[in-house]
Design a protein around this motif. Structure first.
Motif, PDB file in Angstrom:
ATOM      1  N   ARG A   9       0.847  -1.191   0.000  1.00  0.00           N
ATOM      2  CA  ARG A   9       0.000   0.000   0.000  1.00  0.00           C
ATOM      3  C   ARG A   9       0.878   1.235   0.000  1.00  0.00           C
ATOM      4  O   ARG A   9       2.083   1.163   0.230  1.00  0.00           O
ATOM      5  CB  ARG A   9      -0.972   0.022   1.179  1.00  0.00           C
ATOM      6  N   ILE A  14       0.321   8.950  -7.134  1.00  0.00           N
ATOM      7  CA  ILE A  14      -1.007   8.508  -6.701  1.00  0.00           C
ATOM      8  C   ILE A  14      -1.747   7.859  -7.870  1.00  0.00           C
ATOM      9  O   ILE A  14      -2.340   6.777  -7.731  1.00  0.00           O
ATOM     10  CB  ILE A  14      -1.818   9.681  -6.108  1.00  0.00           C
ATOM     11  N   ALA A  15      -1.707   8.500  -9.029  1.00  0.00           N
ATOM     12  CA  ALA A  15      -2.368   7.950 -10.218  1.00  0.00           C
ATOM     13  C   ALA A  15      -1.777   6.584 -10.581  1.00  0.00           C
ATOM     14  O   ALA A  15      -2.506   5.645 -10.931  1.00  0.00           O
ATOM     15  CB  ALA A  15      -2.246   8.919 -11.391  1.00  0.00           C
ATOM     16  N   GLN A  49      -2.981   4.032  -8.025  1.00  0.00           N
ATOM     17  CA  GLN A  49      -4.391   3.707  -8.290  1.00  0.00           C
ATOM     18  C   GLN A  49      -4.503   2.753  -9.473  1.00  0.00           C
ATOM     19  O   GLN A  49      -5.244   1.767  -9.414  1.00  0.00           O
ATOM     20  CB  GLN A  49      -5.195   4.974  -8.556  1.00  0.00           C
ATOM     21  N   ILE A  66      -4.422   3.313  -1.019  1.00  0.00           N
ATOM     22  CA  ILE A  66      -3.741   4.587  -0.747  1.00  0.00           C
ATOM     23  C   ILE A  66      -4.383   5.241   0.460  1.00  0.00           C
ATOM     24  O   ILE A  66      -5.605   5.317   0.550  1.00  0.00           O
ATOM     25  CB  ILE A  66      -3.834   5.520  -1.962  1.00  0.00           C
TER      26      ILE A  66
END
Length: 99
Positions: A65, A83-84, A87, A93
């Motif tokens: 994670r 982050i993208a 994901q 996240i």
């Protein structure tokens, strides 16, 4: 009981190095394997930044994670990209501050 400790990748702006170090320490003492951004004491070149950014995506690949260290809710361009990526990779996240 898992056969290994959880692996967490810390993401965040270099301006929050102290906060990322604190998160690293807290997670480590909680028995978590921490993968953190590289640090530099001097100004780095564009080429070095590009290489470090690519390396950090591989660190996200290794993690179970991602923890985004974002005091005040701040998320910069590189962190947004990370982050993208996380994901898209299906990684859970979490954030230190609400976004």
């Amino acid at each position: 009981m898992p056969d290994r400790p959880e692996i967490v990748c810390i993401c965040g702006s270099a301006r929050f190095v102290d906060e990322m170090r604190a998160a690293n320490r807290d997670l480590t003492f909680a028995g978590v394997i921490v993968v953190a951004p590289g640090e530099a004491d001097e100004v780095i070149t564009h080429e070095q930044k590009t290489a470090l950014d690519a390396l950090h995506l591989r660190k996200i690949d290794l993690a179970d994670r991602v923890l985004v260290v974002n005091p005040g809710g701040y998320i910069g361009e590189s962190t947004s990209r990370e982050i993208a990526y996380a994901q898209a990779s299906g990684k859970p996240i979490s954030f230190t501050d609400p976004v």
